[in-house]
Design a protein around this motif. Structure first.
Motif, PDB file in Angstrom:
ATOM      1  N   PRO A 133     -13.039  -8.004  -4.473  1.00 40.43           N
ATOM      2  CA  PRO A 133     -12.492  -6.771  -3.894  1.00 40.43           C
ATOM      3  C   PRO A 133     -13.428  -5.570  -4.021  1.00 40.43           C
ATOM      4  O   PRO A 133     -13.537  -4.762  -3.084  1.00 40.43           O
ATOM      5  N   ALA A 134     -14.128  -5.436  -5.149  1.00 39.10           N
ATOM      6  CA  ALA A 134     -15.029  -4.297  -5.325  1.00 39.10           C
ATOM      7  C   ALA A 134     -16.204  -4.351  -4.353  1.00 39.10           C
ATOM      8  O   ALA A 134     -16.692  -3.305  -3.902  1.00 39.10           O
ATOM      9  N   TYR A 137     -14.815  -3.235  -1.071  1.00 40.41           N
ATOM     10  CA  TYR A 137     -14.648  -1.784  -1.148  1.00 40.41           C
ATOM     11  C   TYR A 137     -15.992  -1.093  -0.934  1.00 40.41           C
ATOM     12  O   TYR A 137     -16.092  -0.085  -0.213  1.00 40.41           O
ATOM     13  N   ASN A 282     -14.025  -5.993 -11.568  1.00 38.96           N
ATOM     14  CA  ASN A 282     -12.961  -5.151 -11.024  1.00 38.96           C
ATOM     15  C   ASN A 282     -13.379  -3.696 -10.872  1.00 38.96           C
ATOM     16  O   ASN A 282     -12.589  -2.869 -10.422  1.00 38.96           O
ATOM     17  N   VAL A 299     -11.008  -1.145  -8.926  1.00 40.35           N
ATOM     18  CA  VAL A 299     -10.616  -1.607  -7.589  1.00 40.35           C
ATOM     19  C   VAL A 299      -9.483  -2.619  -7.729  1.00 40.35           C
ATOM     20  O   VAL A 299      -9.650  -3.826  -7.540  1.00 40.35           O
ATOM     21  N   THR A 300      -8.308  -2.099  -8.093  1.00 38.72           N
ATOM     22  CA  THR A 300      -7.125  -2.948  -8.270  1.00 38.72           C
ATOM     23  C   THR A 300      -5.875  -2.325  -7.667  1.00 38.72           C
ATOM     24  O   THR A 300      -4.754  -2.749  -7.994  1.00 38.72           O
ATOM     25  N   ASP A 301      -6.031  -1.334  -6.791  1.00 39.72           N
ATOM     26  CA  ASP A 301      -4.873  -0.734  -6.137  1.00 39.72           C
ATOM     27  C   ASP A 301      -4.335  -1.661  -5.053  1.00 39.72           C
ATOM     28  O   ASP A 301      -5.063  -2.493  -4.498  1.00 39.72           O
ATOM     29  N   ASP A 303      -3.742  -1.164  -2.036  1.00 38.85           N
ATOM     30  CA  ASP A 303      -4.395  -1.072  -0.733  1.00 38.85           C
ATOM     31  C   ASP A 303      -5.873  -1.441  -0.791  1.00 38.85           C
ATOM     32  O   ASP A 303      -6.590  -1.296   0.190  1.00 38.85           O
ATOM     33  N   ASP A 304      -6.346  -1.925  -1.936  1.00 33.86           N
ATOM     34  CA  ASP A 304      -7.707  -2.446  -2.018  1.00 33.86           C
ATOM     35  C   ASP A 304      -7.750  -3.869  -1.447  1.00 33.86           C
ATOM     36  O   ASP A 304      -6.722  -4.569  -1.431  1.00 33.86           O
TER      37      ASP A 304
END
Length: 370
Positions: A133-134, A137, A282, A299-301, A303-304
């Motif tokens: 995910p990061a 992002y 993360n 980066v754990t929201d 909407d991520d």
């Protein structure tokens, strides 16, 4: 529709992907249904154990009996067996997923990519770090112009599992079986992330100046009173130039003492910068225009990228989750008749850079990426 999956290989990557396939229906209910149909290897007893442990219906000792029977074929074997089974599967019209690097040599990678292009079915290369995910992002930040004009890319992948000269010899130490050492094993990931993150912002890597080094020329054979030669690199480094003028450095080592799985990416532009470390996967360190220093972004929201499928915000993900994301994307492409991303063409593009690093080391000069 349920996709019957056949997998060649049941050790490290076989376990990683079997785990991912098991998690799909639980966390990605919109993913196509899959059945772990058959696992392929040479040792019947080990195969039987693997099938029970990993949840496959049956076993096979010859991939030729499998590639035209299953709906999807995963080639997770050593590098020297990437080509023939993958080509056979694609020629049979079976969507195929292959571990990286795509092949031991550039010529073989080109052949595989040509067959994939002609087959007209999804053909994916296993670059799982795209699906952190990061990293996703970071790509969004770059594409939104938050970093401005890209000036620098810095990519390292450092491990220490071969720092001990008595560490046993394996196929990864043999040029005929592996193609290269740290360069292909680790460097392929870094090159792919450079392309994934900066392909639109800075263009492709256009030329390189490379250096390869083998620190231990032979290693003991486990359980035997003998040694075998090491014919691949233990470490490499390279300076690179991107098409649009950005400059970069690449480095990987399997003898970097104190580093377990440190894959770090740093990118600096005219307006901002970012840093990523796989050992803290993360997190992303971000500097945007007007900031006095880097800010740590968790980066754990919800909407991520991909996070909504997992736990409440703030609950971190791990290395194994990247394979779930990777399988979700690939199998969705199979079910929907789309293109795999990353594809065999992406695997070939990375191989071209790796080949250029080797040629540069041999010649002692900058060389163009073909």
């Amino acid at each position: 529709m349920t996709l019957d999956v056949g997998v060649l290989g049941y050790r490290f990557m076989g376990k990683a992907h079997a785990n991912a396939l098991s998690r799909l229906s639980m966390f990605f209910p919109e993913a196509p249904a899959v059945n772990k149909d058959v696992i392929v290897g040479r040792d019947e007893d080990a195969l039987a154990d693997a099938a029970e442990e990993l949840g496959f219906d049956r076993t096979a000792t010859d991939w030729r009996d499998v590639v035209d029977e299953v709906d999807v074929f995963y080639n997770l074997g050593p590098n020297h067996v990437h080509a023939e089974p993958s080509i056979a599967a694609l020629e049979a019209g079976t969507p195929t997923f292959c571990e990286k690097p795509l092949a031991p040599t550039l010529d073989t990678a080109e052949e595989m990519a040509d067959v994939a292009d002609a087959a007209g079915v999804p053909a994916g290369t296993a670059f799982n770090y795209r699906f952190v995910p990061a990293i996703q992002y970071a790509k969004n930040l770059i594409e939104a112009g938050e970093l401005g004009e890209i000036h620098h890319f810095r990519g390292q992948y450092l491990q220490d599992w071969l720092v001990d000269p008595e560490a046993p010899w394996s196929w990864r130490n043999d040029e005929e079986l592996a193609g290269s050492g740290a360069l292909g094993d680790l460097g392929a990931h870094t090159v792919d992330l450079a392309r994934f993150l900066l392909g639109d912002a800075a263009g492709e890597i256009s030329r390189v100046s490379g250096h390869l080094r083998t620190f231990h020329d032979e290693r003991p054979v486990e359980g035997e009173d003998e040694t075998r030669p090491v014919t691949v690199d233990d470490a490499y480094s390279a300076q690179v130039e991107f098409e649009d003028g950005a400059m970069g450095t690449l480095e990987a080592s399997r003898v970097a003492n104190g580093h377990k799985n440190a894959h770090t990416i740093e990118i600096e532009g005219s307006k901002g910068a970012l840093k990523f470390d796989l050992e803290r996967l993360n997190e992303l360190q971000v500097l945007t225009e007007g900031d006095r220093g880097f800010q740590r972004v968790l980066v754990t929201d919800a909407d991520d990228p991909y996070v909504e499928h997992w736990w409440p915000p703030g609950h971190v993900l791990g290395w194994e989750h990247t394979f779930v994301h990777e399988n979700y994307e690939f199998l969705s492409a199979v079910a929907e008749g789309g293109d795999a991303d990353p594809s065999f063409a992406d695997g070939l593009a990375a191989q071209r850079v790796l080949d250029a690093v080797e040629r540069s080391d041999e010649r002692g000069e900058w060389v163009a990426v073909d």
